[in-house]
Design an enzyme around this catalytic site. Structure first.
Site, PDB file in Angstrom:
ATOM      1  N   ASP A   9       0.864  -1.163   0.000  1.00  0.00           N
ATOM      2  CA  ASP A   9       0.000   0.000   0.000  1.00  0.00           C
ATOM      3  C   ASP A   9       0.917   1.235   0.000  1.00  0.00           C
ATOM      4  OD1 ASP A   9      -2.320   1.671   0.498  1.00  0.00           O
ATOM      5  OD2 ASP A   9      -1.567   1.804   2.555  1.00  0.00           O
ATOM      6  N   ASP A  11      -0.032   5.045   0.831  1.00  0.00           N
ATOM      7  CA  ASP A  11      -0.201   6.035   1.911  1.00  0.00           C
ATOM      8  C   ASP A  11      -0.398   5.346   3.264  1.00  0.00           C
ATOM      9  OD1 ASP A  11      -0.101   7.695  -0.278  1.00  0.00           O
ATOM     10  OD2 ASP A  11      -2.250   8.106  -0.296  1.00  0.00           O
ATOM     11  N   GLN A  53      -6.890   5.792  -4.949  1.00  0.00           N
ATOM     12  CA  GLN A  53      -6.720   7.246  -5.040  1.00  0.00           C
ATOM     13  C   GLN A  53      -8.050   7.902  -5.405  1.00  0.00           C
ATOM     14  OE1 GLN A  53      -4.104   9.037  -4.071  1.00  0.00           O
ATOM     15  NE2 GLN A  53      -3.056   7.174  -3.404  1.00  0.00           N
ATOM     16  N   ALA A  54      -8.988   7.820  -4.445  1.00  0.00           N
ATOM     17  CA  ALA A  54     -10.324   8.371  -4.673  1.00  0.00           C
ATOM     18  C   ALA A  54     -10.303   9.897  -4.763  1.00  0.00           C
ATOM     19  CB  ALA A  54     -11.281   7.928  -3.565  1.00  0.00           C
ATOM     20  N   HIS A  92     -11.273   5.479  -8.908  1.00  0.00           N
ATOM     21  CA  HIS A  92     -12.745   5.507  -8.865  1.00  0.00           C
ATOM     22  C   HIS A  92     -13.303   5.726  -7.468  1.00  0.00           C
ATOM     23  CE1 HIS A  92     -11.577   2.549 -12.131  1.00  0.00           C
ATOM     24  NE2 HIS A  92     -12.119   3.548 -12.799  1.00  0.00           N
ATOM     25  N   CYS A 105     -16.221  -0.127  -9.102  1.00  0.00           N
ATOM     26  CA  CYS A 105     -15.247  -0.809  -9.947  1.00  0.00           C
ATOM     27  C   CYS A 105     -14.796  -2.103  -9.284  1.00  0.00           C
ATOM     28  CB  CYS A 105     -14.055   0.123 -10.154  1.00  0.00           C
ATOM     29  SG  CYS A 105     -13.244   0.512  -8.607  1.00  0.00           S
ATOM     30  N   CYS A 107     -11.537  -2.533  -8.906  1.00  0.00           N
ATOM     31  CA  CYS A 107     -10.134  -2.299  -8.547  1.00  0.00           C
ATOM     32  C   CYS A 107      -9.949  -1.520  -7.243  1.00  0.00           C
ATOM     33  CB  CYS A 107      -9.375  -1.646  -9.703  1.00  0.00           C
ATOM     34  SG  CYS A 107     -10.033  -0.121 -10.372  1.00  0.00           S
ATOM     35  N   ASP A 134      -1.846  -0.694   5.849  1.00  0.00           N
ATOM     36  CA  ASP A 134      -2.248  -0.147   7.159  1.00  0.00           C
ATOM     37  C   ASP A 134      -3.761  -0.188   7.356  1.00  0.00           C
ATOM     38  OD1 ASP A 134      -2.548   1.975   5.205  1.00  0.00           O
ATOM     39  OD2 ASP A 134      -2.850   3.349   6.893  1.00  0.00           O
TER      40      ASP A 134
HETATM   41 MG   LIG Z   1      -2.920   3.133   3.485  1.00  0.00          MG
HETATM   42 ZN   LIG Z   2     -11.287   1.346  -9.396  1.00  0.00          ZN
END
Ligand SMILES: [Mg+2]
Ligand SMILES: [Zn+2]
Length: 188
Positions: A9, A11, A53-54, A92, A105, A107, A134
């Protein structure tokens, strides 16, 4: 023969959790992140970043910024002799402000779509791979494809640890990504 991978992951795991990371100044490496990735490189494990990455779907930043951030991460790692094999992100969100990204989605973690895409692109054996994150949804994505999960206590990890998921028992809970790598190298 299919290669084994460690899915990291981004962040809260490789770099500090910064809410929506929308400026390069907010991209802060943990002091051990470069060493951790280099150890995985040396062990010939593929290292793949998988990140939701919304902020893209919400209109907080654009895909071009994510590309810039990942270029920055690559350069920082390269300066320390470390390398990420590939980056995958989900832009998304089901309630996105921006229509083009508004979808349920396959993903967005906990969905395993990014892991499956990476496996197809890079020839990975998911059942022999690991996910380090995390959040429980990081481990859930791995669980759905038979990968082992390591929860780190950085980012949201301590909070997540306090709310265990009965169906989702991590293979290990450790303090940070360096400890996760040490654990993986002992296991693999
Ligand atoms: Mg994270
Ligand atoms: Zn997605």
């Amino acid at each position: 023969m299919a290669r084994r991978a460690v899915f990291l992951d981004r962040d809260g795991t490789l770099v500090e959790e910064a809410g929506y990371l929308d400026r390069l100044e907010r991209l802060v490496f943990f002091p051990y992140s470069v060493d951790a990735v280099r150890l995985l490189n040396r062990a010939d494990l593929a290292v793949v970043i998988v990140t939701n990455q919304a902020g893209i779907a919400r209109g907080i930043f654009k895909e071009t910024f994510v590309a810039e951030a990942h270029r920055h991460i690559r350069e920082r790692l390269a300066a320390g002799g470390a390398r990420i094999d590939a980056f995958y992100y989900c832009p998304h969100h089901p309630e996105a402000a921006i229509e083009a990204y508004r979808q349920s989605c396959d993903c967005r973690k906990p969905q395993p779509g990014l892991l499956k895409r990476a496996a197809a692109d890079l020839g990975l054996d998911l059942s022999q791979s690991f996910v380090v994150g995390d959040r429980w949804h990081d481990l859930e994505a791995g669980h759905r494809v038979g990968a082992r999960g390591v929860l780190v206590r950085t980012g949201y990890g301590k909070t997540e640890e306090a709310t265990p998921q009965p169906r989702l028992v991590p293979s290990a809970i450790v303090n940070n990504v360096m400890e996760a790598v040490s654990w993986i190298l002992r296991e693999s």
